[in-house]
Scaffold this active site. Structure first.
Site, PDB file in Angstrom:
ATOM      1  N   GLU A  41       0.851  -1.192   0.000  1.00 37.27           N
ATOM      2  CA  GLU A  41       0.000   0.000   0.000  1.00 37.27           C
ATOM      3  C   GLU A  41       0.885   1.239   0.000  1.00 37.27           C
ATOM      4  O   GLU A  41       1.988   1.229   0.562  1.00 37.27           O
ATOM      5  CB  GLU A  41      -0.914  -0.077   1.242  1.00 37.27           C
ATOM      6  N   ASP A  42       0.422   2.293  -0.661  1.00 40.35           N
ATOM      7  CA  ASP A  42       1.230   3.518  -0.719  1.00 40.35           C
ATOM      8  C   ASP A  42       1.343   4.188   0.648  1.00 40.35           C
ATOM      9  O   ASP A  42       2.425   4.531   1.094  1.00 40.35           O
ATOM     10  CB  ASP A  42       0.648   4.499  -1.762  1.00 40.35           C
ATOM     11  N   ASP A  87      -3.234   5.933   6.525  1.00 42.80           N
ATOM     12  CA  ASP A  87      -3.607   7.185   7.166  1.00 42.80           C
ATOM     13  C   ASP A  87      -4.514   6.850   8.364  1.00 42.80           C
ATOM     14  O   ASP A  87      -4.026   6.486   9.415  1.00 42.80           O
ATOM     15  CB  ASP A  87      -4.315   8.011   6.079  1.00 42.80           C
ATOM     16  N   ASP A 108      -1.256  10.853  -5.428  1.00 40.03           N
ATOM     17  CA  ASP A 108      -1.830  11.961  -6.188  1.00 40.03           C
ATOM     18  C   ASP A 108      -2.434  13.047  -5.321  1.00 40.03           C
ATOM     19  O   ASP A 108      -2.687  12.861  -4.132  1.00 40.03           O
ATOM     20  CB  ASP A 108      -2.950  11.431  -7.090  1.00 40.03           C
ATOM     21  N   ARG A 113       1.149  11.964  -9.663  1.00 38.05           N
ATOM     22  CA  ARG A 113       1.633  10.593  -9.451  1.00 38.05           C
ATOM     23  C   ARG A 113       2.981  10.344 -10.125  1.00 38.05           C
ATOM     24  O   ARG A 113       3.735   9.472  -9.718  1.00 38.05           O
ATOM     25  CB  ARG A 113       0.627   9.576  -9.998  1.00 38.05           C
TER      26      ARG A 113
END
Ligand code: 5GP
Ligand code: MG
Length: 181
Positions: free
Chosen positions: A103-104, A107, A163, A169
């Site tokens: 996963e980027d 949060d 993004d 991106r």
């Protein structure tokens, strides 16, 4: 690293350099190769944000491994089902597989917290989570994060796959929102 960039009238400033990202990802790939040698792990990268992280990591991985990409669609279910997350493109059987989610950024944790039970239901041999960025401060939902490249403060970031309103991106480094400083 270039200086300030502007996207949709918002100013972003350099935060993590391309070199730092590359180094951290190489270190992570080395660790994963050690931990998963002989286990033929299956990486599941969550689109869109993680495509660049997944590609950079997978290139550096010196063991036999598979990778698959999924998209998570989130919608409001009924009162009893609440927040529903469906996975688009999960066509590999994960039963008895060693699975690593890519996963980027994590949060609040809401996305993964809602989605993980669907994976556990298929009885993988193991299930771990690797993230490029971990923002622990805004966490509201418990998510076990096993591999982290960078732990960052509660700031909005973009670049390297992440993004802002669909753009940014393709930026090679990670920038953060200036007004967040
Ligand atoms: P969570 O469900 O953990 O709150 O949110 C995770 C998702 O929110 C990430 O996969 C990412 O798409 C988005 N997100 C959270 N923080 C940021 C951020 O600082 N920058 C960008 N570009 N996306 C973020
Ligand atoms: Mg994402």
């Amino acid at each position: 690293m270039s200086s300030t960039i502007t996207l949709q009238d918002k100013e972003f400033v350099p935060f993590i350099s391309e070199q730092e990202i590359t180094e951290k990802i190489k270190t992570l790939a080395t660790q994963l190769a050690k931990d998963y040698d002989g286990k033929k792990p299956l990486f599941i990268a969550i689109l869109n944000g993680s495509f660049m992280f997944a590609a950079a990591l997978f290139k550096e991985l010196a063991i036999e491994a598979e990778i698959s990409f999924i998209k998570l669609a989130s919608y409001k279910g009924t009162k009893s089902t609440g927040h529903v997350i469906t996975a688009i493109g999960l066509d590999t059987d994960i039963t008895d597989r060693h699975v690593i989610i890519l996963e980027d950024i994590i949060d609040t944790g809401k996305t993964l917290h809602s989605f993980l039970p669907q994976l556990y239901n298929q009885h993988p041999a193991s299930l771990k989570i690797a993230v490029l960025l971990d923002k622990p401060e805004p966490r509201k939902f418990d998510v076990p994060v096993h591999y982290v490249c960078f732990t960052i403060p509660n700031k909005f970031v973009l670049g390297f796959g992440l993004d802002f309103d669909g753009f940014g991106r393709n930026i090679k480094e990670i920038y953060k929102l200036k007004e967040d400083e």
